[in-house]
Design a protein around this motif. Sequence first.
Motif, PDB file in Angstrom:
ATOM      1  N   TRP A  63       0.878  -1.306  -0.010  1.00 26.18           N
ATOM      2  CA  TRP A  63       0.105   0.015   0.032  1.00 26.18           C
ATOM      3  C   TRP A  63       1.084   1.122  -0.007  1.00 26.18           C
ATOM      4  CZ3 TRP A  63      -4.658   0.329  -1.843  1.00 26.18           C
ATOM      5  CH2 TRP A  63      -5.455  -0.961  -1.610  1.00 26.18           C
ATOM      6  N   SER A  64       1.869   1.329   0.602  1.00 25.64           N
ATOM      7  CA  SER A  64       2.890   2.480   0.723  1.00 25.64           C
ATOM      8  C   SER A  64       3.380   2.804  -0.695  1.00 25.64           C
ATOM      9  CB  SER A  64       4.094   2.214   1.688  1.00 25.64           C
ATOM     10  OG  SER A  64       3.438   1.975   3.030  1.00 25.64           O
ATOM     11  N   GLU A  65       3.823   1.717  -1.292  1.00 25.93           N
ATOM     12  CA  GLU A  65       4.582   1.728  -2.808  1.00 25.93           C
ATOM     13  C   GLU A  65       3.281   2.107  -3.654  1.00 25.93           C
ATOM     14  OE1 GLU A  65       5.667  -2.275  -3.766  1.00 25.93           O
ATOM     15  OE2 GLU A  65       7.683  -1.935  -2.564  1.00 25.93           O
ATOM     16  N   ARG A  66       1.857   1.918  -3.455  1.00 31.24           N
ATOM     17  CA  ARG A  66       0.809   2.226  -4.153  1.00 31.24           C
ATOM     18  C   ARG A  66       0.573   3.700  -4.045  1.00 31.24           C
ATOM     19  NH1 ARG A  66      -3.621  -2.522  -4.181  1.00 31.24           N
ATOM     20  NH2 ARG A  66      -2.294  -4.106  -5.286  1.00 31.24           N
ATOM     21  N   ILE A  67       0.716   4.159  -2.870  1.00 32.54           N
ATOM     22  CA  ILE A  67       0.184   5.608  -2.309  1.00 32.54           C
ATOM     23  C   ILE A  67       1.467   6.288  -3.245  1.00 32.54           C
ATOM     24  CG2 ILE A  67       0.570   7.046  -0.486  1.00 32.54           C
ATOM     25  CD1 ILE A  67      -1.141   4.723   1.404  1.00 32.54           C
ATOM     26  N   ASP A  68       2.777   5.950  -3.132  1.00 31.88           N
ATOM     27  CA  ASP A  68       3.737   6.693  -3.523  1.00 31.88           C
ATOM     28  C   ASP A  68       3.477   6.768  -4.933  1.00 31.88           C
ATOM     29  OD1 ASP A  68       5.199   7.116  -1.001  1.00 31.88           O
ATOM     30  OD2 ASP A  68       6.392   5.565  -1.256  1.00 31.88           O
ATOM     31  N   ASP A  69       3.189   5.623  -5.606  1.00 27.93           N
ATOM     32  CA  ASP A  69       2.954   5.551  -7.142  1.00 27.93           C
ATOM     33  C   ASP A  69       1.916   6.662  -7.535  1.00 27.93           C
ATOM     34  OD1 ASP A  69       4.971   4.006  -7.509  1.00 27.93           O
ATOM     35  OD2 ASP A  69       3.587   2.252  -7.750  1.00 27.93           O
ATOM     36  N   VAL A  70       0.616   6.654  -6.836  1.00 34.15           N
ATOM     37  CA  VAL A  70      -0.480   7.553  -6.951  1.00 34.15           C
ATOM     38  C   VAL A  70      -0.024   9.035  -6.868  1.00 34.15           C
ATOM     39  CG1 VAL A  70      -2.651   8.245  -6.104  1.00 34.15           C
ATOM     40  CG2 VAL A  70      -2.129   5.777  -6.693  1.00 34.15           C
ATOM     41  N   LYS A  72       3.096  10.243  -7.414  1.00 36.18           N
ATOM     42  CA  LYS A  72       4.257  10.839  -8.347  1.00 36.18           C
ATOM     43  C   LYS A  72       2.869  10.942  -9.742  1.00 36.18           C
ATOM     44  CE  LYS A  72       8.114   8.078  -6.699  1.00 36.18           C
ATOM     45  NZ  LYS A  72       8.653   6.787  -6.897  1.00 36.18           N
ATOM     46  N   ASN A  73       2.434   9.910 -10.007  1.00 39.40           N
ATOM     47  CA  ASN A  73       1.200  10.157 -11.043  1.00 39.40           C
ATOM     48  C   ASN A  73       0.481  11.413 -11.025  1.00 39.40           C
ATOM     49  OD1 ASN A  73       1.919   8.011 -12.101  1.00 39.40           O
ATOM     50  ND2 ASN A  73       0.178   6.539 -11.160  1.00 39.40           N
ATOM     51  N   TYR A  74      -0.039  11.662  -9.652  1.00 39.70           N
ATOM     52  CA  TYR A  74      -0.967  13.064  -9.239  1.00 39.70           C
ATOM     53  C   TYR A  74       0.151  14.123  -9.622  1.00 39.70           C
ATOM     54  CZ  TYR A  74      -2.569  16.862  -6.925  1.00 39.70           C
ATOM     55  OH  TYR A  74      -2.818  18.134  -6.408  1.00 39.70           O
ATOM     56  N   HIS A  75       1.397  14.201  -9.349  1.00 41.34           N
ATOM     57  CA  HIS A  75       2.243  15.355  -9.750  1.00 41.34           C
ATOM     58  C   HIS A  75       2.447  15.441 -11.392  1.00 41.34           C
ATOM     59  CE1 HIS A  75       2.924  16.753  -5.492  1.00 41.34           C
ATOM     60  NE2 HIS A  75       3.284  15.286  -4.982  1.00 41.34           N
ATOM     61  N   GLU A  78      -0.677  17.057 -12.818  1.00 43.80           N
ATOM     62  CA  GLU A  78      -0.874  18.224 -12.129  1.00 43.80           C
ATOM     63  C   GLU A  78      -0.159  18.973 -13.114  1.00 43.80           C
ATOM     64  OE1 GLU A  78      -0.819  20.882  -8.051  1.00 43.80           O
ATOM     65  OE2 GLU A  78       0.849  19.003  -8.178  1.00 43.80           O
ATOM     66  N   ALA A  79       1.309  18.585 -13.316  1.00 42.11           N
ATOM     67  CA  ALA A  79       2.247  19.226 -14.110  1.00 42.11           C
ATOM     68  C   ALA A  79       1.965  19.620 -15.609  1.00 42.11           C
ATOM     69  CB  ALA A  79       3.549  18.779 -14.192  1.00 42.11           C
ATOM     70  N   GLU A  80       1.229  18.431 -16.036  1.00 40.16           N
ATOM     71  CA  GLU A  80       0.806  18.323 -17.382  1.00 40.16           C
ATOM     72  C   GLU A  80      -0.544  19.318 -17.477  1.00 40.16           C
ATOM     73  OE1 GLU A  80      -0.277  14.091 -18.294  1.00 40.16           O
ATOM     74  OE2 GLU A  80       1.835  13.715 -18.566  1.00 40.16           O
ATOM     75  N   ASN A  81      -1.279  19.057 -16.570  1.00 39.75           N
ATOM     76  CA  ASN A  81      -2.384  20.159 -16.591  1.00 39.75           C
ATOM     77  C   ASN A  81      -2.042  21.729 -16.332  1.00 39.75           C
ATOM     78  OD1 ASN A  81      -4.504  18.280 -16.681  1.00 39.75           O
ATOM     79  ND2 ASN A  81      -4.868  18.287 -14.480  1.00 39.75           N
ATOM     80  N   ASN A  82      -1.078  22.115 -15.537  1.00 40.59           N
ATOM     81  CA  ASN A  82      -0.495  23.386 -15.578  1.00 40.59           C
ATOM     82  C   ASN A  82      -0.063  23.789 -17.057  1.00 40.59           C
ATOM     83  OD1 ASN A  82      -1.190  23.659 -13.345  1.00 40.59           O
ATOM     84  ND2 ASN A  82       0.998  23.055 -12.103  1.00 40.59           N
ATOM     85  N   VAL A  83       0.596  22.908 -17.753  1.00 42.10           N
ATOM     86  CA  VAL A  83       1.389  23.194 -19.062  1.00 42.10           C
ATOM     87  C   VAL A  83      -0.017  23.424 -19.780  1.00 42.10           C
ATOM     88  CG1 VAL A  83       2.489  22.163 -21.009  1.00 42.10           C
ATOM     89  CG2 VAL A  83       3.375  22.004 -18.925  1.00 42.10           C
ATOM     90  N   LEU A  84      -1.011  22.550 -19.960  1.00 34.38           N
ATOM     91  CA  LEU A  84      -2.207  22.685 -20.749  1.00 34.38           C
ATOM     92  C   LEU A  84      -3.061  23.930 -20.434  1.00 34.38           C
ATOM     93  CD1 LEU A  84      -3.596  19.022 -20.811  1.00 34.38           C
ATOM     94  CD2 LEU A  84      -2.562  20.299 -22.922  1.00 34.38           C
ATOM     95  N   ARG A  85      -3.060  24.558 -18.974  1.00 30.80           N
ATOM     96  CA  ARG A  85      -3.764  25.576 -18.716  1.00 30.80           C
ATOM     97  C   ARG A  85      -3.026  26.827 -19.507  1.00 30.80           C
ATOM     98  NH1 ARG A  85      -4.027  23.115 -13.671  1.00 30.80           N
ATOM     99  NH2 ARG A  85      -6.132  22.206 -13.452  1.00 30.80           N
ATOM    100  N   ALA A  86      -1.560  26.759 -19.546  1.00 34.26           N
ATOM    101  CA  ALA A  86      -0.758  27.914 -19.878  1.00 34.26           C
ATOM    102  C   ALA A  86      -1.057  27.905 -21.536  1.00 34.26           C
ATOM    103  CB  ALA A  86       0.695  27.611 -19.825  1.00 34.26           C
TER     104      ALA A  86
END
Length: 144
Positions: A63-70, A72-75, A78-86
Motif C-alpha cells: 500500500w505504501s508503494e501504491r500511495i507513492d505511485d499515485v 507521483k502520478n498526481y504530480h 498536475e504538471a501536465e495540467n499546468n502546461v495545458l492551462r498555460a
Amino acid sequence: MASAQQPASSGSDGQKYANCDERKRKRMESNRESARRSRMRKQQHLEELMSELTQLQNQNTIWSERIDDVGKNYHTVEAENNVLRAQIAELTERLDSLNSLTRFWADANGLAVDIPEIPDALLEPWQLPCPIQPITASADMLQF
C-alpha cells in the motif's frame, strides 16, 4: 492384641498413602500434560500472530508503494495540467488578438465580418472553481 491390630492399621495407612501418592502422581501427570498443551496452544497462537504480522507488514509495504505511485502520478498529471492551462491561456490570447485584428481590418475595409466569440462553456472544463491547492500525502500517513 494391640500389636496385632497395629500392623493391620499401619497396613491400611500404607494403602491410604499409596492411594494418595497414586492420586497425587496422576494429578501431577495431568497437570504436566495440561501445562504442555497450554504451552503448545500459546506457541501456536504466537506463530499465528507472527504470521499475521508478516502478512500485514507486506500489505503495508504494498500500500505504501501504491500511495507513492499515485502521488507521483498526481504530480505528473498536475504538471501536465499546468502546461495545458498555460497553453489555453496563450491560445486564447492569440485568438483574441487575431479576432481583434480581423475586426479592425473588416472595419477599415467596410466589410461585415461575423467573428464568433469563444463560448465560455468550452473554457469552463479547464478552469477550476477554486484556486489550485496541492494535496500532499506520504506513505507513512496511513500507518497506525
